[in-house]
Design a protein around this motif. Structure first.
Motif, mmCIF file in Angstrom:
data_model
loop_
_atom_site.group_PDB
_atom_site.id
_atom_site.type_symbol
_atom_site.label_atom_id
_atom_site.label_comp_id
_atom_site.label_asym_id
_atom_site.label_seq_id
_atom_site.Cartn_x
_atom_site.Cartn_y
_atom_site.Cartn_z
ATOM 1 N N UNK A 35 -18.407 -6.787 -34.580
ATOM 2 C CA UNK A 35 -19.075 -5.991 -34.972
ATOM 3 C C UNK A 35 -19.530 -6.268 -36.540
ATOM 4 N N UNK A 36 -20.794 -6.602 -37.021
ATOM 5 C CA UNK A 36 -21.345 -6.864 -38.541
ATOM 6 C C UNK A 36 -21.279 -5.568 -39.285
ATOM 7 N N UNK A 37 -20.981 -5.941 -40.554
ATOM 8 C CA UNK A 37 -21.106 -4.743 -41.373
ATOM 9 C C UNK A 37 -22.674 -4.952 -42.015
ATOM 10 N N UNK A 38 -23.303 -5.699 -41.429
ATOM 11 C CA UNK A 38 -24.835 -6.007 -42.019
ATOM 12 C C UNK A 38 -25.569 -4.947 -41.823
ATOM 13 N N UNK A 39 -26.241 -4.250 -42.755
ATOM 14 C CA UNK A 39 -27.150 -3.344 -42.924
ATOM 15 C C UNK A 39 -28.359 -3.706 -41.937
ATOM 16 N N UNK A 40 -28.813 -2.593 -40.991
ATOM 17 C CA UNK A 40 -30.109 -2.892 -40.133
ATOM 18 C C UNK A 40 -30.959 -2.092 -40.817
ATOM 19 N N UNK A 41 -32.148 -2.669 -40.927
ATOM 20 C CA UNK A 41 -33.356 -1.896 -41.605
ATOM 21 C C UNK A 41 -34.063 -1.271 -40.279
ATOM 22 N N UNK A 42 -34.698 -0.243 -40.761
ATOM 23 C CA UNK A 42 -35.641 0.537 -39.920
ATOM 24 C C UNK A 42 -36.818 -0.400 -39.293
ATOM 25 N N UNK A 43 -37.356 -1.497 -40.000
ATOM 26 C CA UNK A 43 -38.325 -2.363 -39.616
ATOM 27 C C UNK A 43 -38.083 -3.202 -38.614
ATOM 28 N N UNK A 67 -39.404 2.899 -30.926
ATOM 29 C CA UNK A 67 -39.297 3.462 -32.362
ATOM 30 C C UNK A 67 -40.823 3.416 -32.696
ATOM 31 N N UNK A 68 -41.316 4.492 -33.112
ATOM 32 C CA UNK A 68 -42.744 4.660 -33.548
ATOM 33 C C UNK A 68 -42.959 4.333 -35.230
ATOM 34 N N UNK A 69 -42.077 4.818 -35.850
ATOM 35 C CA UNK A 69 -41.882 4.396 -37.421
ATOM 36 C C UNK A 69 -40.500 4.749 -37.763
ATOM 37 N N UNK A 70 -40.289 5.154 -39.488
ATOM 38 C CA UNK A 70 -38.952 5.233 -39.774
ATOM 39 C C UNK A 70 -38.389 6.582 -39.378
ATOM 40 N N UNK A 71 -39.005 7.553 -38.454
ATOM 41 C CA UNK A 71 -38.409 8.671 -38.188
ATOM 42 C C UNK A 71 -38.834 9.197 -36.957
ATOM 43 N N UNK A 96 -38.797 12.400 -30.283
ATOM 44 C CA UNK A 96 -37.717 13.070 -31.145
ATOM 45 C C UNK A 96 -38.023 12.508 -32.578
ATOM 46 N N UNK A 97 -37.441 13.200 -33.517
ATOM 47 C CA UNK A 97 -37.357 12.565 -34.692
ATOM 48 C C UNK A 97 -35.853 12.498 -35.144
ATOM 49 N N UNK A 98 -35.758 11.401 -36.229
ATOM 50 C CA UNK A 98 -34.253 10.956 -36.381
ATOM 51 C C UNK A 98 -34.235 10.524 -37.846
ATOM 52 N N UNK A 99 -32.967 10.468 -38.203
ATOM 53 C CA UNK A 99 -32.748 9.724 -39.623
ATOM 54 C C UNK A 99 -31.826 8.578 -39.179
ATOM 55 N N UNK A 100 -32.101 7.634 -40.266
ATOM 56 C CA UNK A 100 -31.405 6.280 -39.949
ATOM 57 C C UNK A 100 -30.975 5.799 -41.466
ATOM 58 N N UNK A 101 -29.675 5.486 -41.552
ATOM 59 C CA UNK A 101 -29.122 5.210 -42.631
ATOM 60 C C UNK A 101 -28.892 3.882 -42.794
ATOM 61 N N UNK A 106 -29.216 9.888 -36.291
ATOM 62 C CA UNK A 106 -29.061 11.165 -35.847
ATOM 63 C C UNK A 106 -30.397 11.898 -35.527
ATOM 64 N N UNK A 107 -30.389 12.409 -34.356
ATOM 65 C CA UNK A 107 -31.573 13.088 -33.900
ATOM 66 C C UNK A 107 -31.544 14.237 -34.251
ATOM 67 N N UNK A 108 -32.654 14.905 -34.791
ATOM 68 C CA UNK A 108 -32.768 16.146 -35.403
ATOM 69 C C UNK A 108 -32.928 17.324 -34.310
ATOM 70 N N UNK A 109 -33.323 16.864 -33.132
ATOM 71 C CA UNK A 109 -33.598 18.312 -32.000
ATOM 72 C C UNK A 109 -32.310 18.234 -31.175
ATOM 73 N N UNK A 110 -31.333 17.309 -31.279
ATOM 74 C CA UNK A 110 -30.144 17.363 -30.440
ATOM 75 C C UNK A 110 -28.885 16.898 -30.856
ATOM 76 N N UNK A 111 -27.813 17.140 -30.394
ATOM 77 C CA UNK A 111 -26.487 17.086 -31.115
ATOM 78 C C UNK A 111 -26.013 15.511 -30.767
ATOM 79 N N UNK A 112 -27.010 14.612 -30.867
ATOM 80 C CA UNK A 112 -26.777 13.111 -30.500
ATOM 81 C C UNK A 112 -26.818 12.332 -31.752
ATOM 82 N N UNK A 113 -26.022 11.330 -31.653
ATOM 83 C CA UNK A 113 -26.241 10.542 -32.737
ATOM 84 C C UNK A 113 -25.829 8.886 -32.241
ATOM 85 N N UNK A 114 -25.846 7.866 -33.025
ATOM 86 C CA UNK A 114 -25.328 6.560 -32.409
ATOM 87 C C UNK A 114 -25.476 5.721 -33.527
ATOM 88 N N UNK A 115 -24.398 4.978 -33.545
ATOM 89 C CA UNK A 115 -24.215 3.662 -34.521
ATOM 90 C C UNK A 115 -24.680 2.475 -33.998
#
Length: 163
Positions: A35-43, A67-71, A96-101, A106-115
């Motif tokens: 597993x890489x510690x490399x940050x993945x960009x939304x692009x 993935x339509x855009x950044x959220x 769905x809308x989401x945030x990605x760091x 993390x999905x805003x509409x559901x209790x789901x997330x993913x690394x």
């Protein structure tokens, strides 16, 4: 004496340069299971992906994620079950809308997330529900269109139907 100081200085510089070279991080990520510690960009994620949710003797399931855009994204679940004679069942796309760091989505509409991370050059996801890991880590496969993801699904279903 000047010659001795000059040679001592040169020797010190040469030996000092080895210290900088020896401090480089050329370690592989094997201690993290690749597993890489490399940050993945939304692009990198914008576009169409699929993952094989399940491929067992009882069920085949694929999730298509666009993935339509950044959220914003569209998620479509495709499944076929042995008890239904492997007839495909395709759900309506869910917006769905989401945030990605850079790692966690993390999905805003559901209790789901993913690394999401890279492992040996592949994009992988470990899914979570209410903070608990769900299933195994799964490869995210980027495709040019939903048709390619549908083709992968129908290929898996055809293999089940032929048995």
């Amino acid at each position: 004496m000047k010659k001795f100081k000059f040679l001592s200085l040169i020797l010190g510089l040469v030996l000092g340069s080895f210290a900088f070279v020896a401090c480089g991080d050329d370690d592989d990520d094997s201690d993290k299971g690749g597993q890489s510690s490399e940050v993945i960009t939304i692009n990198e994620l914008v576009g169409t992906w699929y993952l094989v949710d399940e491929n067992s003797s009882e069920k085949v399931g694929i999730d298509i994620i666009q993935f339509i855009d950044k959220e914003h994204l569209l998620k479509t679940e495709l499944k076929a079950r042995a008890k239904d004679r492997w007839n495909p069942d395709i759900d309506q796309p869910m917006a769905l809308t989401f945030t990605f760091d850079g790692k966690t989505m993390k999905f805003n509409e559901a209790p789901y997330s993913g690394d999401i991370y890279k492992e040996n050059g592949k994009y992988m996801i470990q899914r979570y529900e209410n903070g608990q890991a769900v299933g195994e880590k799964t490869e995210l496969i980027k495709v040019k269109s939903t048709d390619e993801a549908l083709q992968a699904f129908y290929t898996l279903v055809a293999a089940k139907q032929s048995k």
